[in-house]
Design an enzyme around this catalytic site. Structure first.
Site, PDB file in Angstrom:
ATOM      1  N   ASP A  34       0.879  -1.005   0.108  1.00 53.13           N
ATOM      2  CA  ASP A  34      -0.083  -0.181   0.134  1.00 53.13           C
ATOM      3  C   ASP A  34       0.909   1.358  -0.051  1.00 53.13           C
ATOM      4  O   ASP A  34       2.178   1.217   0.517  1.00 53.13           O
ATOM      5  CB  ASP A  34      -0.852   0.317   1.392  1.00 53.13           C
ATOM      6  CG  ASP A  34      -0.099   0.142   2.673  1.00 53.13           C
ATOM      7  OD1 ASP A  34       0.608  -0.677   2.659  1.00 53.13           O
ATOM      8  OD2 ASP A  34      -0.391   0.949   3.363  1.00 53.13           O
ATOM      9  N   GLU A  64       0.221  -1.205   5.615  1.00 51.07           N
ATOM     10  CA  GLU A  64       1.106  -0.698   6.643  1.00 51.07           C
ATOM     11  C   GLU A  64       0.902   0.684   6.868  1.00 51.07           C
ATOM     12  O   GLU A  64       1.173   1.052   8.034  1.00 51.07           O
ATOM     13  CB  GLU A  64       2.379  -1.052   6.117  1.00 51.07           C
ATOM     14  CG  GLU A  64       3.562  -0.784   7.166  1.00 51.07           C
ATOM     15  CD  GLU A  64       4.181   0.702   6.856  1.00 51.07           C
ATOM     16  OE1 GLU A  64       5.104   1.144   7.764  1.00 51.07           O
ATOM     17  OE2 GLU A  64       3.639   1.495   6.187  1.00 51.07           O
TER      18      GLU A  64
END
Length: 414
Positions: free
Chosen positions: A85, A180
């Site tokens: 991400d 994350e």
């Protein structure tokens, strides 16, 4: 070896960066955005293509795979991790990676927004990369080297080790996590599924950085309910939730305890989102400190400020909810520094001068370390992350890949 690394690393980062994989803190799904699967599924395909074993996409959106051992004796299993991400802080849609070859030291003007300029005056690290190949975005998006550079490094290392079976190493686990950037990258089942004795995240900055000390982190949500009434008849009746929200922010220390006024080992209280109306408002904070005691003090201060503003207006309702996020990995790593020591040794053997600053942030390794898998963070070269001036040197990524290969060899000695 390094020349081959450079071409593959560049090609992989450019390909991965074009995919929009931004996380969404407001989502309750795992991963938080379906578009993260575009990269997760691509990695599954690529891992199969390069010959990795035990390739799995878990129910919680992590990709796991294995590089089988090339040594017969029993050695620890190590893992390498990166996250798919990108940060929701800046636009991640329509990323156009640009490669600036053989950087000459002059300003780099990003073409889609000429106001976005990289200069060695403002970014001294860039001056150390003259002659390198620099990758940026085009000026209107982040690049996403955080952490697609980490992914490219791990995949390039894996491809090399799967081809060169004469390189001695034990069993290696690969892991690519979602979310994350919003603190949800490490699912409770991940330590069990990872099956590693130690691990490394590839999510760090300048050449030679080996991090084993991170912030400790909490999140705070302040909810304010006022009294709503027609503004034409509001005298003595209206309690404006937005005014109370502003008072809370204004009452907190502005000069000594915000991100823009702190550095080094100083912690902070950071308000990063405010939403609402006169009737109801919500504030979102992150609390950061290197020590547990400092983090607790930040939370207590925020709660005290909320209580003080509540006392000035009893007709309102103000609640402050603090949620733990992660803790300084040093608390666990200081009891077993071998993963750190081998990372430092790997750098030194490759002629890279290692250094270990306390990082003013956190990684998936912060949570993994707390959950029993010691996981320091290694450099990738990424700079100016979470914004349009993000950039990275391909040659820094080459060095990071070489460090990972060297680490695999050092751990194979048992």
């Amino acid at each position: 070896m390094h020349t081959a690394f450079a071409a593959e690393l560049e090609e992989r980062l450019v390909r991965y960066a074009r995919l929009d994989t931004q996380a969404d803190e407001g989502s309750s799904t795992t991963p938080s955005t379906a578009k993260q699967y575009d990269l997760l599924n691509l990695l599954v395909e690529e891992l199969h293509a390069i010959g990795a074993e035990e390739v799995t996409l878990t129910s919680y959106g992590a990709v796991l795979a294995t590089i089988p051992a090339t040594v017969a004796h029993s050695v620890p299993t190590i893992a390498f991790l990166a996250h798919v991400d990108t940060a929701p802080a800046f636009n991640g849609t329509g990323v156009k990676p640009l490669v600036h070859r053989n950087y000459d030291g002059n300003p780099i003007v990003l073409p889609d927004d000429p106001h976005q300029v990289l200069t060695t005056d403002h970014f001294p690290y860039l001056e150390t990369k003259i002659g390198d190949d620099i990758i940026t975005a085009s000026g209107t998006t982040l690049l996403g080297a955080d952490d697609k550079a980490g992914i490219a490094i791990i995949m390039t290392m894996a491809h090399y080790l799967l081809q060169e079976r004469t390189v001695p190493h034990g069993k290696i686990r690969l892991c690519f996590t979602p979310d994350e950037e919003i603190g949800r990258g490490v699912h409770p089942d991940l330590p069990r599924d990872l099956q590693a004795d130690a691990a490394y995240t590839l999510d760090g900055g300048p050449l030679g950085e080996v991090v084993y000390e991170t912030f400790s982190a909490d999140k705070a949500t302040v909810q304010i309910t006022g009294v709503s009434i027609h503004p034409g008849y509001a005298k003595g009746e209206l309690v404006n939730a937005l005014h109370l929200a502003a008072k809370i922010i204004d009452t907190l220390p502005q000069v000594t305890m915000t991100p823009e006024t702190t550095d080094g080992r100083q912690g902070f209280i950071h308000v990063y989102q405010m939403t609402g109306t006169a009737a109801a408002a919500e504030l979102h904070f992150i609390l950061r400190d290197f020590e547990r005691e400092g983090l607790q003090a930040h939370g207590e201060l925020l709660q005290q400020v909320c209580a003080t503003i509540q006392a000035t207006e009893p007709r309102a309702q103000i609640t402050c909810t603090i949620t733990p996020q992660y803790r300084n990995m040093r608390y666990w790593l200081e009891h077993d520094m071998r993963p750190v020591e081998l990372a430092l040794e790997a750098c030194q053997q490759l002629g890279i001068e290692p250094f270990s600053p306390p990082t003013r942030g956190g990684t998936d390794g912060s949570r993994l370390t707390e959950m029993g898998v010691p996981t320091p963070n290694l450099f990738t070269g990424m700079q100016n992350i979470h914004g349009p001036l993000e950039w990275i040197s391909v040659q820094d990524m080459v060095h990071a890949t070489a460090v990972c290969v060297k680490l695999a060899q050092l751990w194979s000695k048992g």
